[in-house]
Design a protein around this motif. Structure first.
Motif, mmCIF file in Angstrom:
data_model
loop_
_atom_site.group_PDB
_atom_site.id
_atom_site.type_symbol
_atom_site.label_atom_id
_atom_site.label_comp_id
_atom_site.label_asym_id
_atom_site.label_seq_id
_atom_site.Cartn_x
_atom_site.Cartn_y
_atom_site.Cartn_z
ATOM 1 N N VAL A 27 0.895 -1.158 0.000
ATOM 2 C CA VAL A 27 0.000 0.000 0.000
ATOM 3 C C VAL A 27 0.933 1.208 0.000
ATOM 4 C CG1 VAL A 27 -1.703 1.285 1.332
ATOM 5 C CG2 VAL A 27 -1.858 -1.210 1.196
ATOM 6 N N VAL A 28 0.768 2.101 -0.966
ATOM 7 C CA VAL A 28 1.692 3.223 -1.146
ATOM 8 C C VAL A 28 0.970 4.551 -0.937
ATOM 9 C CG1 VAL A 28 3.262 4.351 -2.792
ATOM 10 C CG2 VAL A 28 3.020 1.858 -2.826
ATOM 11 N N LEU A 29 1.593 5.428 -0.174
ATOM 12 C CA LEU A 29 1.086 6.793 -0.011
ATOM 13 C C LEU A 29 2.141 7.727 -0.590
ATOM 14 C CD1 LEU A 29 -1.275 8.478 1.195
ATOM 15 C CD2 LEU A 29 0.130 8.744 3.246
ATOM 16 N N VAL A 30 1.792 8.405 -1.682
ATOM 17 C CA VAL A 30 2.701 9.349 -2.344
ATOM 18 C C VAL A 30 2.332 10.754 -1.879
ATOM 19 C CG1 VAL A 30 3.418 10.324 -4.570
ATOM 20 C CG2 VAL A 30 3.019 7.858 -4.367
ATOM 21 N N VAL A 31 3.342 11.522 -1.443
ATOM 22 C CA VAL A 31 3.107 12.863 -0.901
ATOM 23 C C VAL A 31 4.098 13.847 -1.504
ATOM 24 C CG1 VAL A 31 2.901 14.209 1.236
ATOM 25 C CG2 VAL A 31 2.552 11.743 1.312
ATOM 26 N N ASN A 32 3.593 15.005 -1.963
ATOM 27 C CA ASN A 32 4.529 16.061 -2.366
ATOM 28 C C ASN A 32 4.801 16.896 -1.111
ATOM 29 O OD1 ASN A 32 1.805 17.248 -2.713
ATOM 30 N ND2 ASN A 32 2.878 19.034 -3.498
ATOM 31 N N PRO A 134 -2.464 -2.126 -3.125
ATOM 32 C CA PRO A 134 -1.392 -3.103 -3.346
ATOM 33 C C PRO A 134 -1.331 -3.619 -4.792
ATOM 34 C CG PRO A 134 -3.074 -3.985 -1.851
ATOM 35 C CD PRO A 134 -3.453 -2.579 -2.157
ATOM 36 N N ASP A 135 -2.364 -3.328 -5.590
ATOM 37 C CA ASP A 135 -2.367 -3.706 -7.005
ATOM 38 C C ASP A 135 -1.797 -2.590 -7.882
ATOM 39 O OD1 ASP A 135 -4.366 -1.805 -6.696
ATOM 40 O OD2 ASP A 135 -5.954 -3.036 -7.600
ATOM 41 N N GLY A 136 -1.343 -1.487 -7.243
ATOM 42 C CA GLY A 136 -0.763 -0.380 -8.001
ATOM 43 C C GLY A 136 -1.793 0.591 -8.546
ATOM 44 N N LYS A 137 -3.040 0.394 -8.210
ATOM 45 C CA LYS A 137 -4.109 1.273 -8.706
ATOM 46 C C LYS A 137 -4.370 2.406 -7.710
ATOM 47 C CE LYS A 137 -5.816 -1.506 -12.172
ATOM 48 N NZ LYS A 137 -4.607 -2.081 -12.667
ATOM 49 N N PRO A 138 -4.408 3.651 -8.192
ATOM 50 C CA PRO A 138 -4.714 4.784 -7.321
ATOM 51 C C PRO A 138 -6.111 4.634 -6.716
ATOM 52 C CG PRO A 138 -3.826 5.531 -9.415
ATOM 53 C CD PRO A 138 -4.131 4.069 -9.559
ATOM 54 N N VAL A 139 -6.225 4.857 -5.407
ATOM 55 C CA VAL A 139 -7.473 4.642 -4.686
ATOM 56 C C VAL A 139 -8.134 5.958 -4.280
ATOM 57 C CG1 VAL A 139 -8.476 3.648 -2.584
ATOM 58 C CG2 VAL A 139 -6.681 2.423 -3.804
ATOM 59 N N LYS A 140 -7.346 6.862 -3.694
ATOM 60 C CA LYS A 140 -7.939 8.087 -3.170
ATOM 61 C C LYS A 140 -6.889 9.190 -3.089
ATOM 62 C CE LYS A 140 -11.143 9.532 0.502
ATOM 63 N NZ LYS A 140 -11.886 10.403 -0.388
ATOM 64 N N ARG A 141 -7.383 10.408 -3.295
ATOM 65 C CA ARG A 141 -6.536 11.599 -3.187
ATOM 66 C C ARG A 141 -6.984 12.375 -1.954
ATOM 67 N NH1 ARG A 141 -5.481 15.793 -8.123
ATOM 68 N NH2 ARG A 141 -4.710 17.563 -6.934
ATOM 69 N N PHE A 142 -6.014 12.878 -1.193
ATOM 70 C CA PHE A 142 -6.311 13.639 0.018
ATOM 71 C C PHE A 142 -5.739 15.047 -0.096
ATOM 72 C CE2 PHE A 142 -6.165 9.190 1.154
ATOM 73 C CZ PHE A 142 -7.304 9.027 1.941
ATOM 74 N N PRO A 153 -7.485 5.072 8.543
ATOM 75 C CA PRO A 153 -8.530 4.073 8.299
ATOM 76 C C PRO A 153 -8.523 3.530 6.857
ATOM 77 C CG PRO A 153 -9.439 5.978 9.456
ATOM 78 C CD PRO A 153 -8.035 6.331 9.066
ATOM 79 N N TYR A 154 -8.231 4.390 5.901
ATOM 80 C CA TYR A 154 -8.162 3.970 4.494
ATOM 81 C C TYR A 154 -6.985 3.015 4.289
ATOM 82 C CZ TYR A 154 -11.349 7.880 3.699
ATOM 83 O OH TYR A 154 -12.412 8.747 3.732
ATOM 84 N N ILE A 155 -5.867 3.357 4.920
ATOM 85 C CA ILE A 155 -4.659 2.520 4.822
ATOM 86 C C ILE A 155 -4.932 1.158 5.452
ATOM 87 C CG2 ILE A 155 -2.294 2.260 5.701
ATOM 88 C CD1 ILE A 155 -2.047 5.369 5.342
ATOM 89 N N GLU A 156 -5.509 1.164 6.638
ATOM 90 C CA GLU A 156 -5.786 -0.093 7.343
ATOM 91 C C GLU A 156 -6.725 -0.993 6.540
ATOM 92 O OE1 GLU A 156 -7.060 1.453 11.131
ATOM 93 O OE2 GLU A 156 -5.022 1.328 11.955
ATOM 94 N N LYS A 157 -7.707 -0.385 5.894
ATOM 95 C CA LYS A 157 -8.653 -1.138 5.067
ATOM 96 C C LYS A 157 -7.915 -1.823 3.904
ATOM 97 C CE LYS A 157 -13.154 -0.364 2.914
ATOM 98 N NZ LYS A 157 -14.140 0.652 2.594
ATOM 99 N N LEU A 158 -7.020 -1.079 3.250
ATOM 100 C CA LEU A 158 -6.255 -1.648 2.134
ATOM 101 C C LEU A 158 -5.282 -2.723 2.618
ATOM 102 C CD1 LEU A 158 -5.527 1.552 0.033
ATOM 103 C CD2 LEU A 158 -6.944 -0.383 -0.660
ATOM 104 N N LEU A 159 -4.681 -2.507 3.779
ATOM 105 C CA LEU A 159 -3.753 -3.492 4.332
ATOM 106 C C LEU A 159 -4.493 -4.775 4.702
ATOM 107 C CD1 LEU A 159 -1.500 -1.191 6.545
ATOM 108 C CD2 LEU A 159 -0.802 -2.381 4.452
ATOM 109 N N ALA A 160 -5.704 -4.628 5.233
ATOM 110 C CA ALA A 160 -6.522 -5.791 5.611
ATOM 111 C C ALA A 160 -6.902 -6.593 4.355
ATOM 112 C CB ALA A 160 -7.775 -5.343 6.352
#
Length: 164
Positions: A27-32, A134-142, A153-160
């Protein structure tokens, strides 16, 4: 079908080219990021998230950017030292990039085209965050003002989902 995200790469602050494929299955979080921004204390929250979830498969990728109010004026060494000394950042930090305009880094070009924001696909400010499954597909922008703990919570859901 493999995600386009895994075909991209970026240079670390140490100058090493890293293929995003290295993060396949995570699960990847990209941040500028920026070190002289009112939102810079978010580094602490990002680091906390990273430490709490990295063993479960979370990775945070920081991309310094100087396009907003000249808030990342330093070079590689200053950025690296600032992140480490001031915030104890241990997640991967990349070379300074542009997130808007003609020289937009391919990672941000891809993320913006898949997850437009309130102002179209343009990034409005530092600390805009993109969550990738984890499939490399963008899920959400914050938004920049969204604190890292609100993303947990979003991260935990994807990790689960990843571990099931």
């Amino acid at each position: 079908m493999a995600s386009e995200f895994y075909n991209l790469s970026a240079k670390t602050l140490q100058g090493k080219e890293v293929p995003m494929e290295e993060y396949k299955g995570k699960v990847v979080l990209v941040v500028n990021t920026a070190s002289k921004c009112g939102l810079t204390p978010q580094y602490e929250g990002l680091e906390k998230l990273y430490r709490e979830h990295k063993d479960e498969g979370l990775v945070i990728l920081g991309f310094p950017c100087n396009q907003f109010g000249n808030q990342e004026p330093g070079g590689r060494k200053e950025i690296e030292e600032g992140c480490l000394i001031n915030y104890g950042v241990s997640f991967p930090m990349f070379d300074k990039v542009d997130v808007n305009g003609d020289n937009t880094h391919p990672v941000f070009k891809y993320l913006k085209s898949n997850l437009g924001g309130l102002f179209g696909s343009r990034i409005k400010w530092n600390f805009t965050k993109f969550l990738i499954g984890p499939d490399g597909k963008p899920v959400k922008r914050f938004a920049p003002i969204t604190k890292p703990e609100k993303i947990e919570p979003y991260i935990e859901k994807l990790l689960a989902k990843k571990s099931s």
